[in-house]
Design a protein around this motif. Structure first.
Motif, PDB file in Angstrom:
ATOM      1  N   GLN A 132      -1.162  -2.530 -10.593  1.00 36.97           N
ATOM      2  CA  GLN A 132      -2.470  -2.768  -9.993  1.00 36.97           C
ATOM      3  C   GLN A 132      -2.360  -3.076  -8.503  1.00 36.97           C
ATOM      4  O   GLN A 132      -3.129  -2.560  -7.696  1.00 36.97           O
ATOM      5  CB  GLN A 132      -3.186  -3.913 -10.722  1.00 36.97           C
ATOM      6  N   THR A 133      -1.406  -3.936  -8.158  1.00 38.42           N
ATOM      7  CA  THR A 133      -1.240  -4.296  -6.741  1.00 38.42           C
ATOM      8  C   THR A 133      -0.212  -3.415  -6.037  1.00 38.42           C
ATOM      9  O   THR A 133      -0.056  -3.494  -4.825  1.00 38.42           O
ATOM     10  CB  THR A 133      -0.791  -5.762  -6.619  1.00 38.42           C
ATOM     11  N   ALA A 134       0.491  -2.571  -6.806  1.00 39.16           N
ATOM     12  CA  ALA A 134       1.524  -1.685  -6.261  1.00 39.16           C
ATOM     13  C   ALA A 134       2.565  -2.479  -5.474  1.00 39.16           C
ATOM     14  O   ALA A 134       2.952  -2.114  -4.364  1.00 39.16           O
ATOM     15  CB  ALA A 134       0.902  -0.600  -5.383  1.00 39.16           C
ATOM     16  N   SER A 135       2.991  -3.589  -6.074  1.00 40.58           N
ATOM     17  CA  SER A 135       3.990  -4.433  -5.424  1.00 40.58           C
ATOM     18  C   SER A 135       4.768  -5.194  -6.491  1.00 40.58           C
ATOM     19  O   SER A 135       4.390  -5.216  -7.665  1.00 40.58           O
ATOM     20  CB  SER A 135       3.336  -5.405  -4.445  1.00 40.58           C
ATOM     21  N   PHE A 136       5.853  -5.816  -6.059  1.00 37.58           N
ATOM     22  CA  PHE A 136       6.670  -6.621  -6.966  1.00 37.58           C
ATOM     23  C   PHE A 136       6.159  -8.056  -6.966  1.00 37.58           C
ATOM     24  O   PHE A 136       6.016  -8.672  -5.903  1.00 37.58           O
ATOM     25  CB  PHE A 136       8.137  -6.588  -6.546  1.00 37.58           C
ATOM     26  N   LEU A 137       5.897  -8.587  -8.171  1.00 34.17           N
ATOM     27  CA  LEU A 137       5.417  -9.945  -8.337  1.00 34.17           C
ATOM     28  C   LEU A 137       6.452 -10.747  -9.121  1.00 34.17           C
ATOM     29  O   LEU A 137       7.262 -10.178  -9.856  1.00 34.17           O
ATOM     30  CB  LEU A 137       4.076  -9.951  -9.086  1.00 34.17           C
ATOM     31  N   PRO A 138       6.462 -12.071  -8.969  1.00 33.88           N
ATOM     32  CA  PRO A 138       7.421 -12.894  -9.730  1.00 33.88           C
ATOM     33  C   PRO A 138       7.322 -12.633 -11.219  1.00 33.88           C
ATOM     34  O   PRO A 138       6.224 -12.573 -11.782  1.00 33.88           O
ATOM     35  CB  PRO A 138       7.017 -14.332  -9.380  1.00 33.88           C
ATOM     36  N   ALA A 139       8.465 -12.455 -11.867  1.00 37.81           N
ATOM     37  CA  ALA A 139       8.485 -12.157 -13.297  1.00 37.81           C
ATOM     38  C   ALA A 139       8.073 -13.381 -14.104  1.00 37.81           C
ATOM     39  O   ALA A 139       8.244 -14.527 -13.683  1.00 37.81           O
ATOM     40  CB  ALA A 139       9.881 -11.694 -13.707  1.00 37.81           C
ATOM     41  N   THR A 140       7.505 -13.135 -15.286  1.00 40.96           N
ATOM     42  CA  THR A 140       7.091 -14.225 -16.160  1.00 40.96           C
ATOM     43  C   THR A 140       8.311 -14.877 -16.802  1.00 40.96           C
ATOM     44  O   THR A 140       9.373 -14.252 -16.934  1.00 40.96           O
ATOM     45  CB  THR A 140       6.157 -13.695 -17.267  1.00 40.96           C
ATOM     46  N   PRO A 141       8.206 -16.121 -17.237  1.00 42.12           N
ATOM     47  CA  PRO A 141       9.343 -16.816 -17.857  1.00 42.12           C
ATOM     48  C   PRO A 141       9.873 -16.127 -19.118  1.00 42.12           C
ATOM     49  O   PRO A 141      11.009 -16.323 -19.500  1.00 42.12           O
ATOM     50  CB  PRO A 141       8.772 -18.198 -18.179  1.00 42.12           C
ATOM     51  N   GLY A 142       9.045 -15.292 -19.775  1.00 41.52           N
ATOM     52  CA  GLY A 142       9.493 -14.621 -20.990  1.00 41.52           C
ATOM     53  C   GLY A 142      10.564 -13.573 -20.752  1.00 41.52           C
ATOM     54  O   GLY A 142      11.240 -13.154 -21.693  1.00 41.52           O
ATOM     55  N   LEU A 143      10.687 -13.129 -19.525  1.00 43.88           N
ATOM     56  CA  LEU A 143      11.678 -12.110 -19.197  1.00 43.88           C
ATOM     57  C   LEU A 143      12.992 -12.787 -18.831  1.00 43.88           C
ATOM     58  O   LEU A 143      13.047 -13.594 -17.907  1.00 43.88           O
ATOM     59  CB  LEU A 143      11.184 -11.253 -18.033  1.00 43.88           C
ATOM     60  N   GLY A 144      14.061 -12.444 -19.536  1.00 43.26           N
ATOM     61  CA  GLY A 144      15.353 -13.059 -19.281  1.00 43.26           C
ATOM     62  C   GLY A 144      16.375 -12.052 -18.801  1.00 43.26           C
ATOM     63  O   GLY A 144      16.168 -10.840 -18.866  1.00 43.26           O
ATOM     64  N   MET A 145      17.497 -12.562 -18.326  1.00 40.94           N
ATOM     65  CA  MET A 145      18.601 -11.731 -17.856  1.00 40.94           C
ATOM     66  C   MET A 145      19.876 -12.181 -18.559  1.00 40.94           C
ATOM     67  O   MET A 145      20.127 -13.382 -18.712  1.00 40.94           O
ATOM     68  CB  MET A 145      18.774 -11.852 -16.350  1.00 40.94           C
ATOM     69  N   HIS A 146      20.645 -11.209 -18.977  1.00 41.08           N
ATOM     70  CA  HIS A 146      21.941 -11.507 -19.578  1.00 41.08           C
ATOM     71  C   HIS A 146      23.029 -11.270 -18.533  1.00 41.08           C
ATOM     72  O   HIS A 146      23.084 -10.209 -17.908  1.00 41.08           O
ATOM     73  CB  HIS A 146      22.192 -10.624 -20.799  1.00 41.08           C
ATOM     74  N   VAL A 147      23.872 -12.270 -18.336  1.00 42.82           N
ATOM     75  CA  VAL A 147      24.940 -12.205 -17.339  1.00 42.82           C
ATOM     76  C   VAL A 147      26.282 -12.169 -18.068  1.00 42.82           C
ATOM     77  O   VAL A 147      26.540 -13.002 -18.944  1.00 42.82           O
ATOM     78  CB  VAL A 147      24.894 -13.413 -16.377  1.00 42.82           C
ATOM     79  N   GLU A 148      27.098 -11.197 -17.695  1.00 40.64           N
ATOM     80  CA  GLU A 148      28.434 -11.073 -18.281  1.00 40.64           C
ATOM     81  C   GLU A 148      29.455 -10.887 -17.167  1.00 40.64           C
ATOM     82  O   GLU A 148      29.264 -10.053 -16.279  1.00 40.64           O
ATOM     83  CB  GLU A 148      28.496  -9.893 -19.252  1.00 40.64           C
TER      84      GLU A 148
END
Length: 219
Positions: free
Chosen positions: A56-72
């Protein structure tokens, strides 16, 4: 005139003061890996934050807390030294025990975030190595250090990191020398084998020709 050792020290100092911040884009199930050359017994701190593409805004917005990242993270021997799930913004820490190239990989847990399906994710990653991992204002407040004492502490940490870097460079040179010697030895033995094969073929050809001429009664 500046000596070679002084130039090397200045180069290492410049490297130590350089940043390791970057950002990259990943897809839903995509995995991004980075290689970091780290001396042994060196602390590494990584910080990241994620932004989700908003149509909608055609931009990057801060991700919601539900989205996680796995680090290895894997050491130079491909052993996993860290494998953990974090949130949309996170901080990971590890200490190297083997000098060499460490692999740092990140990927999203898209199964927990249906809205991310088919979208783009921007990840801002900042990696600090060695003495850059120290929080000097916190150290000064905890140990009640003066500005001069804190500066001396910083210089000592930098010298220690330089020593580790120099030891790592010597380790790399030693491995390169061993690899070169092994390669040269293999080339030498291959050359000797080729020479012996050629000599054997030459002797066989001479015997074959001699028997041929004897059979034809030319000799």
């Amino acid at each position: 005139m500046v000596s070679a050792s002084a130039v090397a020290v200045l180069f290492i100092l410049a490297w130590l003061h350089s940043g390791h911040a970057l950002y990259f884009h990943i897809g839903e199930t995509e995995k991004k890996c980075f290689i970091e050359e780290i001396p042994d017994e060196t602390m590494v701190i990584g910080k990241y934050r994620t932004q989700l593409w908003d149509k909608q805004t055609a931009s990057f917005l801060p991700a919601t807390p539900g989205l996680g990242m796995h680090v290895e993270i894997k050491d130079p021997e491909t052993k996993i030294i860290l494998s953990r799930q974090y949130g949309s913004d996170g901080r990971f820490t590890f200490t190297s025990h083997t000098p060499g190239e460490h692999q740092i990989c990140l990927h999203s847990n898209s199964t927990k975030m249906a809205l991310f399906a088919g979208g783009k994710l921007r990840v801002h990653l900042d990696i600090q190595v060695g003495e850059h991992t120290n929080n000097y204002p916190e150290i000064a407040a905890k140990d009640k250090l003066t500005e001069l004492q804190l500066r001396v502490r910083q210089l000592l940490d930098q010298v220690e990191q330089i020593q580790k870097e120099q030891n790592y460079q010597r380790y790399r040179e030693e491995r390169f020398r061993m690899t070169s010697e092994s390669t040269n030895q293999r080339v030498l033995w291959w050359s000797i084998a080729q020479t012996l094969i050629l000599l054997a073929i030459g002797v066989w050809q001479m015997k074959h020709l001699k028997s041929f001429f004897e059979a034809k009664k030319l000799v």
